[in-house]
Design an enzyme around this catalytic site. Structure first.
Site, mmCIF file in Angstrom:
data_model
loop_
_atom_site.group_PDB
_atom_site.id
_atom_site.type_symbol
_atom_site.label_atom_id
_atom_site.label_comp_id
_atom_site.label_asym_id
_atom_site.label_seq_id
_atom_site.Cartn_x
_atom_site.Cartn_y
_atom_site.Cartn_z
ATOM 1 C CB THR A 1 -50.283 -24.688 23.835
ATOM 2 O OG1 THR A 1 -49.997 -24.793 22.231
ATOM 3 C CG2 THR A 1 -49.131 -24.850 24.452
ATOM 4 N N GLY A 2 -50.890 -26.714 26.337
ATOM 5 C CA GLY A 2 -50.914 -26.752 27.731
ATOM 6 C C GLY A 2 -51.159 -28.096 28.362
ATOM 7 C CB THR B 1 -56.473 -28.737 29.528
ATOM 8 O OG1 THR B 1 -56.086 -28.209 31.068
ATOM 9 C CG2 THR B 1 -57.655 -29.497 30.044
ATOM 10 N N GLY C 1 -57.253 -24.943 26.369
ATOM 11 C CA GLY C 1 -57.468 -24.646 27.492
ATOM 12 C C GLY C 1 -57.414 -23.155 27.924
ATOM 13 C CG ASP D 1 -53.803 -19.156 31.592
ATOM 14 O OD1 ASP D 1 -53.207 -20.097 32.034
ATOM 15 O OD2 ASP D 1 -53.407 -18.511 30.432
ATOM 16 C CE LYS E 1 -56.162 -20.106 24.534
ATOM 17 N NZ LYS E 1 -55.554 -20.869 25.389
ATOM 18 N N GLY F 1 -50.683 -18.363 29.579
ATOM 19 C CA GLY F 1 -50.008 -18.983 30.504
ATOM 20 C C GLY F 1 -48.799 -19.893 29.888
ATOM 21 N N GLY F 2 -48.976 -20.695 28.817
ATOM 22 C CA GLY F 2 -47.748 -21.401 28.429
ATOM 23 C C GLY F 2 -47.429 -20.641 27.302
ATOM 24 C CD GLU G 1 -52.642 -20.723 23.223
ATOM 25 O OE1 GLU G 1 -52.316 -21.972 24.049
ATOM 26 O OE2 GLU G 1 -53.026 -19.736 23.959
HETATM 27 C C1 5RP Z 1 -51.152 -21.836 26.660
HETATM 28 C C2 5RP Z 1 -52.406 -21.408 27.403
HETATM 29 C C3 5RP Z 1 -53.254 -22.399 27.903
HETATM 30 O O1 5RP Z 1 -54.206 -22.894 27.343
HETATM 31 C C4 5RP Z 1 -53.398 -21.926 29.433
HETATM 32 O O2 5RP Z 1 -52.301 -21.739 30.013
HETATM 33 C C5 5RP Z 1 -53.997 -23.189 30.276
HETATM 34 O O3 5RP Z 1 -53.015 -24.045 30.567
HETATM 35 P P1 5RP Z 1 -53.268 -25.621 31.474
HETATM 36 O O4 5RP Z 1 -54.111 -26.263 30.600
HETATM 37 O O5 5RP Z 1 -51.878 -26.060 31.556
HETATM 38 O O6 5RP Z 1 -53.897 -25.003 32.703
HETATM 39 O O7 5RP Z 1 -53.139 -20.257 26.922
HETATM 40 O O8 5RP Z 1 -50.534 -20.474 26.076
#
Ligand code: 5RP
Length: 219
Positions: free
Chosen positions: A28-29, A31, A82, A84, A94, A96-97, A103
């Site tokens: 998720t995210g 990237t 991805g 963080d 991880k 951030g989303g 995950e």
């Molecule tokens: C979501 C995550 C993402 O992998 C992480 O936040 C990176 O996100 P992005 O690719 O938007 O920087 O752990 O829960």
């Protein structure tokens, strides 16, 4: 190159790790969104995807990629997601989303975790990025007190309810020098659903987007 261009670069590079005919684990995210868009180009060569969030499932389906129930897929060769933060040992922060629990579940069914990230995510020691902890709502204050005792300042992520109906605490001020030990400890506290340290399910490979191109780190 901009950060978005670096994300697109590693999203595309991750296609090389997709095993033809297999089910792909999808994170998720932003990237991963680049990866999903690239995956659409080879969708006829995969058996479908197991997704780590409603958002990613939506994007996969919009591309005509079948999203399979994780309970029907006992193992997958690769999980692509991805981070963080990632350190030089492949340990990650991880969440951030807010998708950290699913995950970790999908990562746990995968033989290899392929992390895709731009170079700003590579760190010496985890902890500059606030550590996400998914909690059962009634445990939030007690978990925050326990985190305080470890030196962390936890703030409830405003307005966020996870796909699992839970809340997220974002924790600043922790120095995560032993990611495996901290993951194990925090995960045992009552009310903690998942801590966003990925040490047990660390990356096998990181495709790092740099100004010089994609750098491959193996762990
Ligand atoms: C979501 C995550 C993402 O992998 C992480 O936040 C990176 O996100 P992005 O690719 O938007 O920087 O752990 O829960």
């Amino acid at each position: 190159m901009t950060q978005d261009e670096l994300k697109a670069l590693v999203g595309q590079a991750a296609l090389a790790y997709v095993v033809p005919g297999s089910v792909v684990g999808v994170g998720t995210g932003s990237t991963v969104n680049c990866f999903i868009d690239a995956l659409a180009g080879i969708k006829d060569r995969i058996a479908g995807a197991v997704s780590s969030s409603e958002k990613s499932s939506e994007r996969l389906r919009a591309h005509g990629i079948a999203v399979l129930d994780s309970n029907t897929v006992p193992s997958i060769p690769v999980y692509i997601d991805g981070a963080d933060e990632i350190d030089h040992g492949g340990h990650m922060i991880k969440g951030g989303g807010a998708a950290l629990t699913r995950e970790k579940i999908v990562a746990d069914t995968a033989e290899r975790f392929i992390c895709i990230a731009d170079e700003s995510k590579l760190v010496q020691t985890l902890g500059q990025y606030p550590l996400p902890v998914e909690v059962i709502p009634m445990a939030a204050a007690q978990v925050a007190r326990r985190l305080k005792a470890l030196g962390g300042d936890a703030v409830l992520r405003a307005g966020v309810v996870t796909d699992n109906g839970c809340h997220i605490l974002d924790v600043r001020g922790l120095s995560i020098t032993d990611p495996a030990a901290m993951e194990r400890d925090i995960n045992q506290w009552p009310g903690v659903v998942t801590v966003g340290i990925f040490a047990r399910n660390k990356a096998s490979v990181c495709l790092l987007g740099t100004a010089q191109g994609v750098k491959t780190l193996t762990f």
